[in-house]
Write an enzyme that holds these catalytic residues in place. Structure first.
Site, PDB file in Angstrom:
ATOM      1  N   SER A 126      66.517  51.284  26.907  1.00 49.37           N
ATOM      2  CA  SER A 126      65.982  52.172  25.877  1.00 49.37           C
ATOM      3  C   SER A 126      65.844  53.595  26.393  1.00 49.37           C
ATOM      4  CB  SER A 126      64.600  51.650  25.443  1.00 49.37           C
ATOM      5  OG  SER A 126      63.938  52.608  24.641  1.00 49.37           O
ATOM      6  N   TYR A 151      55.593  48.598  27.550  1.00 46.57           N
ATOM      7  CA  TYR A 151      56.915  48.259  27.007  1.00 46.57           C
ATOM      8  C   TYR A 151      57.988  49.105  27.707  1.00 46.57           C
ATOM      9  CZ  TYR A 151      61.080  48.755  24.288  1.00 46.57           C
ATOM     10  OH  TYR A 151      62.402  48.832  23.933  1.00 46.57           O
ATOM     11  N   LYS A 155      61.278  48.184  30.555  1.00 51.86           N
ATOM     12  CA  LYS A 155      62.697  48.569  30.498  1.00 51.86           C
ATOM     13  C   LYS A 155      63.109  49.247  31.812  1.00 51.86           C
ATOM     14  CE  LYS A 155      63.631  46.897  26.535  1.00 51.86           C
ATOM     15  NZ  LYS A 155      64.496  45.692  26.461  1.00 51.86           N
TER      16      LYS A 155
HETATM   17  C1  WQD Z   1      60.029  57.851  15.092  1.00 56.56           C
HETATM   18  C2  WQD Z   1      59.318  59.112  14.616  1.00 56.56           C
HETATM   19  C3  WQD Z   1      56.930  59.040  14.827  1.00 56.56           C
HETATM   20  C4  WQD Z   1      56.193  55.916  11.894  1.00 56.56           C
HETATM   21  C5  WQD Z   1      60.322  53.482  19.108  1.00 56.56           C
HETATM   22  C6  WQD Z   1      60.128  52.926  20.466  1.00 56.56           C
HETATM   23  C7  WQD Z   1      61.417  52.979  21.225  1.00 56.56           C
HETATM   24  C8  WQD Z   1      62.506  52.323  20.433  1.00 56.56           C
HETATM   25  C9  WQD Z   1      62.624  52.930  19.037  1.00 56.56           C
HETATM   26  C10 WQD Z   1      62.807  50.080  21.218  1.00 56.56           C
HETATM   27  C11 WQD Z   1      58.173  59.523  15.535  1.00 56.56           C
HETATM   28  C12 WQD Z   1      57.350  59.145  13.367  1.00 56.56           C
HETATM   29  C13 WQD Z   1      56.827  56.832  12.728  1.00 56.56           C
HETATM   30  C14 WQD Z   1      55.389  56.380  10.830  1.00 56.56           C
HETATM   31  C15 WQD Z   1      55.874  58.641  11.467  1.00 56.56           C
HETATM   32  N1  WQD Z   1      62.263  50.936  20.314  1.00 56.56           N
HETATM   33  N2  WQD Z   1      56.659  58.162  12.501  1.00 56.56           N
HETATM   34  N3  WQD Z   1      55.259  57.730  10.657  1.00 56.56           N
HETATM   35  O1  WQD Z   1      58.558  55.917  18.530  1.00 56.56           O
HETATM   36  O2  WQD Z   1      60.791  57.165  18.472  1.00 56.56           O
HETATM   37  O3  WQD Z   1      60.707  54.828  19.230  1.00 56.56           O
HETATM   38  O4  WQD Z   1      61.338  52.791  18.428  1.00 56.56           O
HETATM   39  O5  WQD Z   1      63.479  50.330  22.164  1.00 56.56           O
HETATM   40  O6  WQD Z   1      61.200  52.276  22.428  1.00 56.56           O
HETATM   41  O7  WQD Z   1      59.213  53.743  21.127  1.00 56.56           O
HETATM   42  O8  WQD Z   1      60.355  55.327  16.830  1.00 56.56           O
HETATM   43  O9  WQD Z   1      60.314  54.915  14.413  1.00 56.56           O
HETATM   44  O10 WQD Z   1      58.166  54.559  15.734  1.00 56.56           O
HETATM   45  O11 WQD Z   1      59.012  56.870  15.349  1.00 56.56           O
HETATM   46  O12 WQD Z   1      55.739  59.854  11.285  1.00 56.56           O
HETATM   47  O13 WQD Z   1      54.773  55.599  10.028  1.00 56.56           O
HETATM   48  O14 WQD Z   1      58.718  58.848  13.343  1.00 56.56           O
HETATM   49  O15 WQD Z   1      55.809  59.872  15.076  1.00 56.56           O
HETATM   50  O16 WQD Z   1      58.147  60.935  15.573  1.00 56.56           O
HETATM   51  P1  WQD Z   1      60.018  55.904  18.294  1.00 56.56           P
HETATM   52  P2  WQD Z   1      59.427  55.345  15.534  1.00 56.56           P
END
Ligand code: WQD
Length: 340
Positions: A126, A151, A155
């Site tokens: 990741s 998590y 990785k």
């Molecule tokens: C994306 C953006 C949030 C939800 C995660 C894991 C990473 C990988 C992918 C496995 C951020 C914003 C989110 C919401 C929001 N997984 N957001 N409101 O955190 O980049 O990555 O998933 O490998 O390891 O960390 O993805 O989709 O949670 O967030 O504003 O209800 O959307 O702040 O900027 P993230 P995400």
């Protein structure tokens, strides 16, 4: 046909990868413990490819079960290892569960892979290994930063376990694929993301809000140092990501790898903000999304998007789908499962 083991093969990325492996003529056996997936996904896969993958429900934390599985499948020529817990927030609450489930299982699988005639191994890594990278786009040589969560640490440690093993076991050929943000669903809308409970990730929360399951999307912060104030990520269509796994596996099976441990960033190379993702969804769905600006979420990096040259030129893979394509497929999938 060449037999491939896909652990976590009924999960989001795993199931899409099984479809692409079958499309490429591989014989697939799936291990899944169904802790974060459903056996119904098997039907979805088969309805797309017309081929029923072998499936064994198995807890990879049970060493003896892993050993006996491989006793019955000595003809496996490659393993794609997805099976792991992956909720960042949950990992902070339950670190020991994450280290046990993500690392013990990796060690048990690797020990068995080394006993195979062909020890080819693809690891689901990741972009979290980079933390908040200094420079955008992020290259594979960017420094690995202290993990922001257990998590993310699993990785990083996972890659080190594989690297250290490859250093002393030349027969082990491994590739770690560092994903950016996987989104979307198969264009058939027969498989897709099935988050359990309240979605932690942006895109399923968007589609569930539009489907009426959630009242309103919270945008976690619009005061970041980015053009529109919201965080930037590299959102990659899950089918493009699945195809990257097949290309990486073939690289090893066909002995085309340059060394016995390689890492590749798998992303589109395009950064999109949260508001741009919302805008893309509204174009795809033809409806406006109910959202509000909320406080920042702990642990979020400001920006992360991939430098894709290594994957494009050395691996020979390039993302084909746009953000709009991915958002359309995510919405089509949500409508399918909600009978909208
Ligand atoms: C994306 C953006 C949030 C939800 C995660 C894991 C990473 C990988 C992918 C496995 C951020 C914003 C989110 C919401 C929001 N997984 N957001 N409101 O955190 O980049 O990555 O998933 O490998 O390891 O960390 O993805 O989709 O949670 O967030 O504003 O209800 O959307 O702040 O900027 P993230 P995400």
């Amino acid at each position: 046909m060449k037999k491939i083991l896909v652990t976590g093969g009924l999960g989001f990325i795993g199931s899409h990868t099984v479809v692409e492996l079958q499309n490429e003529g591989f014989d697939v056996v799936i291990i899944d413990d169904l802790s974060n997936s459903s056996v119904d996904v098997l039907e979805g896969i088969t309805s797309i490819t017309g081929k029923i993958p072998l499936f064994e429900k198995l807890d990879l934390k049970e060493k003896s079960s892993v050993e006996s599985f491989f006793q019955n499948h000595k003809d496996i020529v490659g393993v794609i290892h997805f099976a792991a817990s992956k909720a960042v927030g949950e990992s902070v609450e339950k670190p020991l569960d994450y280290y046990e489930n993500n690392l013990n299982t990796l060690i048990y699988i690797l020990k068995e892979v080394l006993n195979l005639n062909a020890s080819n191994f693809i690891f689901s890594s990741s972009c979290t290994v980079y933390g908040q990278a200094e420079k955008m786009p992020i290259t594979e040589t960017a420094p690995i930063q202290a993990a922001e969560s257990p998590y993310g640490n699993t990785k990083q440690i996972g890659e080190e376990i594989i690297r250290d093993t490859c250093n002393v076991k030349s027969e082990l050929n491994a590739i770690a694929l560092r994903y950016f943000n996987p989104i979307g669903a198969h264009p058939s809308a027969k498989i897709g993301e099935l988050p359990i409970g309240v979605p932690q990730n942006l895109v399923p929360y968007i589609t569930q809000t539009a489907a009426g399951l959630r009242a309103c999307l919270s945008v976690f912060g619009n005061d970041y140092p980015t053009p529109d104030g919201t965080c930037i990520r590299d959102y990659i269509h899950v089918v493009d990501l699945a195809k990257a796994h097949v290309i990486a596996l073939k690289r090893l099976v066909e002995n085309k790898n340059a060394s016995n441990f390689e890492t590749f960033n798998i992303g589109t190379g395009v950064g999109s903000s949260v508001l741009e993702v919302i805008n893309s969804f509204e174009k795809a769905s033809g409806q406006s999304l109910n959202y509000k600006i909320a406080p920042r979420r702990e642990g979020d990096v400001i920006s992360a998007y991939a430098h894709t040259e290594k994957a494009n030129t050395i691996l020979g893979w390039k993302a084909q789908s746009s953000l709009d394509d991915a958002m359309q497929s995510a919405w089509d999938w949500e409508k399918h499962i909600r009978n909208i």
